[in-house]
Design an enzyme around this catalytic site. Structure first.
Site, PDB file in Angstrom:
ATOM      1  N   ASN A  85      48.995  49.441  48.977  1.00  0.00           N
ATOM      2  CA  ASN A  85      48.802  48.459  50.037  1.00  0.00           C
ATOM      3  C   ASN A  85      49.383  47.111  49.605  1.00  0.00           C
ATOM      4  O   ASN A  85      49.896  46.962  48.502  1.00  0.00           O
ATOM      5  CB  ASN A  85      47.304  48.359  50.369  1.00  0.00           C
ATOM      6  CG  ASN A  85      47.050  48.031  51.822  1.00  0.00           C
ATOM      7  OD1 ASN A  85      47.795  47.264  52.435  1.00  0.00           O
ATOM      8  ND2 ASN A  85      46.006  48.604  52.388  1.00  0.00           N
ATOM      9  N   HIS A 115      49.044  38.809  25.541  1.00  0.00           N
ATOM     10  CA  HIS A 115      49.443  37.739  24.626  1.00  0.00           C
ATOM     11  C   HIS A 115      48.381  37.597  23.539  1.00  0.00           C
ATOM     12  O   HIS A 115      47.195  37.811  23.794  1.00  0.00           O
ATOM     13  CB  HIS A 115      49.606  36.426  25.384  1.00  0.00           C
ATOM     14  CG  HIS A 115      50.618  36.507  26.482  1.00  0.00           C
ATOM     15  ND1 HIS A 115      51.970  36.375  26.272  1.00  0.00           N
ATOM     16  CD2 HIS A 115      50.470  36.733  27.814  1.00  0.00           C
ATOM     17  CE1 HIS A 115      52.613  36.512  27.425  1.00  0.00           C
ATOM     18  NE2 HIS A 115      51.721  36.741  28.375  1.00  0.00           N
ATOM     19  N   ALA A 160      36.361  48.375  44.113  1.00  0.00           N
ATOM     20  CA  ALA A 160      37.024  47.110  44.425  1.00  0.00           C
ATOM     21  C   ALA A 160      36.554  46.013  43.477  1.00  0.00           C
ATOM     22  O   ALA A 160      35.369  45.904  43.164  1.00  0.00           O
ATOM     23  CB  ALA A 160      36.735  46.717  45.869  1.00  0.00           C
ATOM     24  N   LYS A 166      38.822  49.561  29.455  1.00  0.00           N
ATOM     25  CA  LYS A 166      38.756  50.736  28.593  1.00  0.00           C
ATOM     26  C   LYS A 166      39.094  51.983  29.403  1.00  0.00           C
ATOM     27  O   LYS A 166      39.021  51.968  30.635  1.00  0.00           O
ATOM     28  CB  LYS A 166      37.362  50.877  27.979  1.00  0.00           C
ATOM     29  CG  LYS A 166      37.009  49.755  27.022  1.00  0.00           C
ATOM     30  CD  LYS A 166      35.636  49.971  26.413  1.00  0.00           C
ATOM     31  CE  LYS A 166      35.295  48.842  25.437  1.00  0.00           C
ATOM     32  NZ  LYS A 166      33.948  49.007  24.846  1.00  0.00           N
ATOM     33  N   ARG A 183      29.059  57.174  37.922  1.00  0.00           N
ATOM     34  CA  ARG A 183      28.610  58.562  38.039  1.00  0.00           C
ATOM     35  C   ARG A 183      29.832  59.459  38.126  1.00  0.00           C
ATOM     36  O   ARG A 183      30.958  58.978  38.293  1.00  0.00           O
ATOM     37  CB  ARG A 183      27.745  58.759  39.291  1.00  0.00           C
ATOM     38  CG  ARG A 183      28.460  58.442  40.602  1.00  0.00           C
ATOM     39  CD  ARG A 183      27.563  58.680  41.800  1.00  0.00           C
ATOM     40  NE  ARG A 183      28.179  58.329  43.053  1.00  0.00           N
ATOM     41  CZ  ARG A 183      29.020  59.101  43.735  1.00  0.00           C
ATOM     42  NH1 ARG A 183      29.366  60.289  43.259  1.00  0.00           N
ATOM     43  NH2 ARG A 183      29.511  58.715  44.902  1.00  0.00           N
TER      44      ARG A 183
END
Length: 204
Positions: A85, A115, A160, A166, A183
């Site tokens: 999108n 950086h 969202a 990680k 979950r």
């Protein structure tokens, strides 16, 4: 000894303002500019440009302009049927891999570049890059940020606004800052598509 350009893909510290890098990068950004200034009706032109811009791009991929990318997609690998999108940003100083049928909500950032925290190195503009891997059939929610070196497994949903720092396993729903697995995808998800809204029988 590795050149600055070679170090882009090895995880070593390098200077992205090296002349040999900037000259090639500018050519890529010219293509990106052309893509972002196409008209909505210019479907074939957009497809042609994406094939020229990306390292690899499969069939039936669609990116809503504006698309932002440090290298105009030069180091991005899309499978087939990928949808992005408005406002996808790929900081593609090294490789970003996206599997088939993955969807990106608006204003997602996928960054392969970082950086050093050491201020003296940042003052000299040093950078490092690590690849990002996003599996097949993932849904990356609006405004999510994925940082360098992260892998996301197949079928996973990233909520969202999440900040993915990680690796996230396959078949998971993961949300938050930092993003954590909420979950596993389960039987309920095959019965309901949103809150109490059931999936129609003919779509199961």
């Amino acid at each position: 000894m590795s050149t600055m350009k070679e170090k882009m893909h090895t995880g070593e510290l390098y200077l992205p303002n090296d002349k040999s890098i900037l000259a090639e990068q500018e050519q890529c950004l010219e293509k990106l500019y052309e893509f972002n200034n196409t008209r909505p009706s210019e479907h074939e032109k957009r497809k042609k440009l994406l094939r020229e811009m990306f390292a690899e791009i499969g069939e039936n991929c669609y990116i809503e302009p504006p698309f932002h990318a440090n290298w105009g997609g030069r180091h991005v690998y899309f499978g087939s049927n990928v949808y992005a999108n408005f406002g996808l940003t790929t900081v593609d100083d090294t490789h970003i891999y996206v599997g088939d049928c993955t969807m990106f909500g608006p204003n997602v950032i996928v960054a392969s570049a970082g950086h050093p925290i050491c201020p003296e190195l940042r003052e000299k503009a040093y950078q490092y890059n690590f690849p990002v891997h996003i599996g097949k059939n993932c849904w990356i929610g609006a405004g999510a940020v994925i940082v360098p070196g992260v892998s996301i497994g197949d079928n996973t949903v990233i909520g969202a606004g999440s900040i993915v720092t990680k690796d996230i396993p396959a078949n998971s729903v993961a949300v938050g800052n930092p993003c954590r697995v909420l979950r596993e995808i389960n039987e309920h998800d095959y019965e309901y598509y949103f809150k109490d809204r059931k999936i129609p029988e003919d779509l199961k």
